[in-house]
Design a protein around this motif. Structure first.
Motif, PDB file in Angstrom:
ATOM      1  N   ALA A   1       0.828  -1.209   0.000  1.00  0.00           N
ATOM      2  CA  ALA A   1       0.000   0.000   0.000  1.00  0.00           C
ATOM      3  C   ALA A   1       0.862   1.257   0.000  1.00  0.00           C
ATOM      4  N   ARG A   2       2.146   1.085   0.171  1.00  0.00           N
ATOM      5  CA  ARG A   2       3.067   2.218   0.284  1.00  0.00           C
ATOM      6  C   ARG A   2       3.312   2.916  -1.056  1.00  0.00           C
ATOM      7  N   THR A   3       3.778   4.160  -0.961  1.00  0.00           N
ATOM      8  CA  THR A   3       4.164   4.926  -2.141  1.00  0.00           C
ATOM      9  C   THR A   3       5.523   4.465  -2.653  1.00  0.00           C
ATOM     10  N   TYR A   4       5.860   4.915  -3.853  1.00  0.00           N
ATOM     11  CA  TYR A   4       7.188   4.617  -4.417  1.00  0.00           C
ATOM     12  C   TYR A   4       8.289   5.130  -3.501  1.00  0.00           C
ATOM     13  N   LYS A   5       8.170   6.360  -3.068  1.00  0.00           N
ATOM     14  CA  LYS A   5       9.231   6.991  -2.270  1.00  0.00           C
ATOM     15  C   LYS A   5       9.470   6.221  -0.976  1.00  0.00           C
ATOM     16  N   LYS A   6       8.414   5.938  -0.244  1.00  0.00           N
ATOM     17  CA  LYS A   6       8.569   5.225   1.022  1.00  0.00           C
ATOM     18  C   LYS A   6       9.088   3.810   0.801  1.00  0.00           C
ATOM     19  N   THR A   7       8.593   3.156  -0.225  1.00  0.00           N
ATOM     20  CA  THR A   7       9.045   1.792  -0.514  1.00  0.00           C
ATOM     21  C   THR A   7      10.540   1.749  -0.762  1.00  0.00           C
ATOM     22  N   MET A   8      11.043   2.679  -1.544  1.00  0.00           N
ATOM     23  CA  MET A   8      12.469   2.694  -1.846  1.00  0.00           C
ATOM     24  C   MET A   8      13.298   3.006  -0.604  1.00  0.00           C
ATOM     25  N   GLN A   9      12.766   3.813   0.291  1.00  0.00           N
ATOM     26  CA  GLN A   9      13.474   4.085   1.547  1.00  0.00           C
ATOM     27  C   GLN A   9      13.595   2.812   2.385  1.00  0.00           C
ATOM     28  N   PHE A  10      12.503   2.054   2.461  1.00  0.00           N
ATOM     29  CA  PHE A  10      12.485   0.859   3.300  1.00  0.00           C
ATOM     30  C   PHE A  10      13.313  -0.281   2.713  1.00  0.00           C
ATOM     31  N   LEU A  11      13.448  -0.314   1.385  1.00  0.00           N
ATOM     32  CA  LEU A  11      14.065  -1.461   0.733  1.00  0.00           C
ATOM     33  C   LEU A  11      15.523  -1.238   0.341  1.00  0.00           C
ATOM     34  N   LYS A  12      16.198  -0.346   1.011  1.00  0.00           N
ATOM     35  CA  LYS A  12      17.634  -0.171   0.738  1.00  0.00           C
ATOM     36  C   LYS A  12      18.367  -1.476   1.027  1.00  0.00           C
ATOM     37  N   GLY A  13      19.115  -1.943   0.033  1.00  0.00           N
ATOM     38  CA  GLY A  13      19.853  -3.190   0.200  1.00  0.00           C
ATOM     39  C   GLY A  13      19.045  -4.435  -0.089  1.00  0.00           C
ATOM     40  N   VAL A  14      17.786  -4.271  -0.531  1.00  0.00           N
ATOM     41  CA  VAL A  14      16.913  -5.402  -0.847  1.00  0.00           C
ATOM     42  C   VAL A  14      16.764  -5.499  -2.368  1.00  0.00           C
ATOM     43  N   SER A  15      17.008  -6.668  -2.921  1.00  0.00           N
ATOM     44  CA  SER A  15      16.947  -6.855  -4.371  1.00  0.00           C
ATOM     45  C   SER A  15      15.497  -6.960  -4.851  1.00  0.00           C
ATOM     46  N   ILE A  16      15.203  -6.264  -5.948  1.00  0.00           N
ATOM     47  CA  ILE A  16      13.918  -6.342  -6.634  1.00  0.00           C
ATOM     48  C   ILE A  16      14.238  -6.428  -8.128  1.00  0.00           C
ATOM     49  N   ASN A  17      13.761  -7.436  -8.821  1.00  0.00           N
ATOM     50  CA  ASN A  17      14.107  -7.581 -10.239  1.00  0.00           C
ATOM     51  C   ASN A  17      12.892  -7.614 -11.160  1.00  0.00           C
ATOM     52  N   ALA A  18      11.743  -7.152 -10.656  1.00  0.00           N
ATOM     53  CA  ALA A  18      10.524  -7.061 -11.460  1.00  0.00           C
ATOM     54  C   ALA A  18       9.775  -5.804 -11.043  1.00  0.00           C
ATOM     55  N   PRO A  19       8.835  -5.335 -11.860  1.00  0.00           N
ATOM     56  CA  PRO A  19       8.049  -4.157 -11.459  1.00  0.00           C
ATOM     57  C   PRO A  19       7.386  -4.360 -10.103  1.00  0.00           C
ATOM     58  N   MET A  20       7.266  -3.265  -9.353  1.00  0.00           N
ATOM     59  CA  MET A  20       6.677  -3.280  -8.025  1.00  0.00           C
ATOM     60  C   MET A  20       5.206  -2.884  -8.099  1.00  0.00           C
ATOM     61  N   ILE A  21       4.393  -3.511  -7.254  1.00  0.00           N
ATOM     62  CA  ILE A  21       2.981  -3.171  -7.115  1.00  0.00           C
ATOM     63  C   ILE A  21       2.874  -2.227  -5.928  1.00  0.00           C
ATOM     64  N   LEU A  22       2.535  -0.975  -6.201  1.00  0.00           N
ATOM     65  CA  LEU A  22       2.553   0.068  -5.190  1.00  0.00           C
ATOM     66  C   LEU A  22       1.151   0.648  -4.989  1.00  0.00           C
ATOM     67  N   LEU A  23       0.952   1.277  -3.831  1.00  0.00           N
ATOM     68  CA  LEU A  23      -0.304   1.970  -3.563  1.00  0.00           C
ATOM     69  C   LEU A  23      -1.509   1.068  -3.805  1.00  0.00           C
ATOM     70  N   ASP A  24      -1.409  -0.161  -3.288  1.00  0.00           N
ATOM     71  CA  ASP A  24      -2.484  -1.157  -3.396  1.00  0.00           C
ATOM     72  C   ASP A  24      -2.814  -1.518  -4.834  1.00  0.00           C
ATOM     73  N   GLY A  25      -1.856  -1.351  -5.746  1.00  0.00           N
ATOM     74  CA  GLY A  25      -2.083  -1.695  -7.140  1.00  0.00           C
ATOM     75  C   GLY A  25      -2.454  -0.523  -8.024  1.00  0.00           C
TER      76      GLY A  25
END
Length: 275
Positions: free
Chosen positions: A42-66
């Motif tokens: 449910a988080r925004t792009y900005k907050k998600t990127m802050q929380f996921l520092k050092g976490v690998s993501i290799n596909a598009p993210m589903i943000l803001l509940d889709g």
């Protein structure tokens, strides 16, 4: 064919203090090479990127509940907006009951976001805003109005008043919108989230599968709350953490013994590899 793992963030992948342990990062990141790994939040792009520092993501993210599908490098894959006219009418309906929402909107194609709210706040909202004290995209207004492209409208209040508000808005818009009424696990209140009718995690996963070219038969998802049920229904394997809502546990294929604060997702993934 690669396996796909998509996890919710709050109360599932993130700990209660909104951190990700080094152990979870290590196990999750070890799946990057041979799997598709991403998040649905449910988080925004900005907050998600802050929380996921050092976490690998290799596909598009589903943000803001889709309502937003985007890559880590800010490529927008899909958006589902609530129009300004509809959002303003929703704000007016809440005002009749003495409550006002948070409105999350898109400012531009660089994924700059606006988090706007009324200066008339309840105690739950006041507490939440303390977490955003250092953010530059929040702004309060005496006369709150929506922007042109609105991802979602979010009310925080006691359950009874939100049930009444949902009924009022449904009388106006019916199934033109999506309504998610769910408890906030640690504040003792409820959220009513109002979105475009096709903005949910299940639709988001479908968009990601089309963009990334993966087979839903290889999909496993992790979650804890009611807004995760849609993707539970879609996935081949649905996994609820130990602290999940009871209704979510009933829908899950697997209920973990460990909570988000006990690195439940990572321990499950480590067990798959060891097994």
């Amino acid at each position: 064919m690669k396996k796909i793992y998509i996890t919710d963030l709050d109360h599932t992948f993130l700990r209660t203090d909104l951190s990700v342990s080094d152990y979870t990062k290590k196990i999750w990141n070890s799946y990057e090479k041979d799997s598709v790994i991403s998040i649905a939040t449910a988080r925004t792009y900005k907050k998600t990127m802050q929380f996921l520092k050092g976490v690998s993501i290799n596909a598009p993210m589903i943000l803001l509940d889709g309502a937003l599908i985007a890559t880590t490098d800010k490529k927008i894959v899909d958006t589902k907006f609530v129009s300004k006219e509809m959002a303003d009418e929703i704000i007016e309906e809440g005002g009749k009951l003495g409550i006002y929402p948070f409105v999350l909107s898109l400012v531009d194609q660089e994924l700059n976001e606006a988090f706007t709210y009324s200066t008339t706040l309840n105690n739950y909202q006041t507490e939440i805003l303390k977490r955003y004290a250092n953010d530059d995209h929040t702004q309060g207004f005496k006369n709150l109005r929506a922007m042109d492209d609105n991802f979602k409208i979010v009310y925080m209040a006691d359950e009874a008043i939100l049930i009444e508000l949902e009924e009022r808005i449904k009388k106006i818009f019916g199934d033109e919108l999506k309504y998610i009424l769910a408890p906030e696990a640690y504040m003792g209140c409820y959220f009513l989230t109002i979105l475009h009718k096709d903005a949910d995690k299940a639709h988001g996963i479908t968009s990601v599968s089309e963009s990334a070219g993966f087979d839903l038969n290889n999909l496993s998802v992790f979650g804890d709350n009611l807004n995760d049920i849609g993707m539970f229904n879609l996935a081949n394997t649905s996994v609820a953490v130990a602290n999940a809502h009871d209704d979510v546990k009933k829908m899950a294929d697997i209920v973990l013994q460990h909570s988000n604060d006990e690195d439940g997702v990572a321990k499950y993934l480590e067990g798959l590899r060891d097994g």
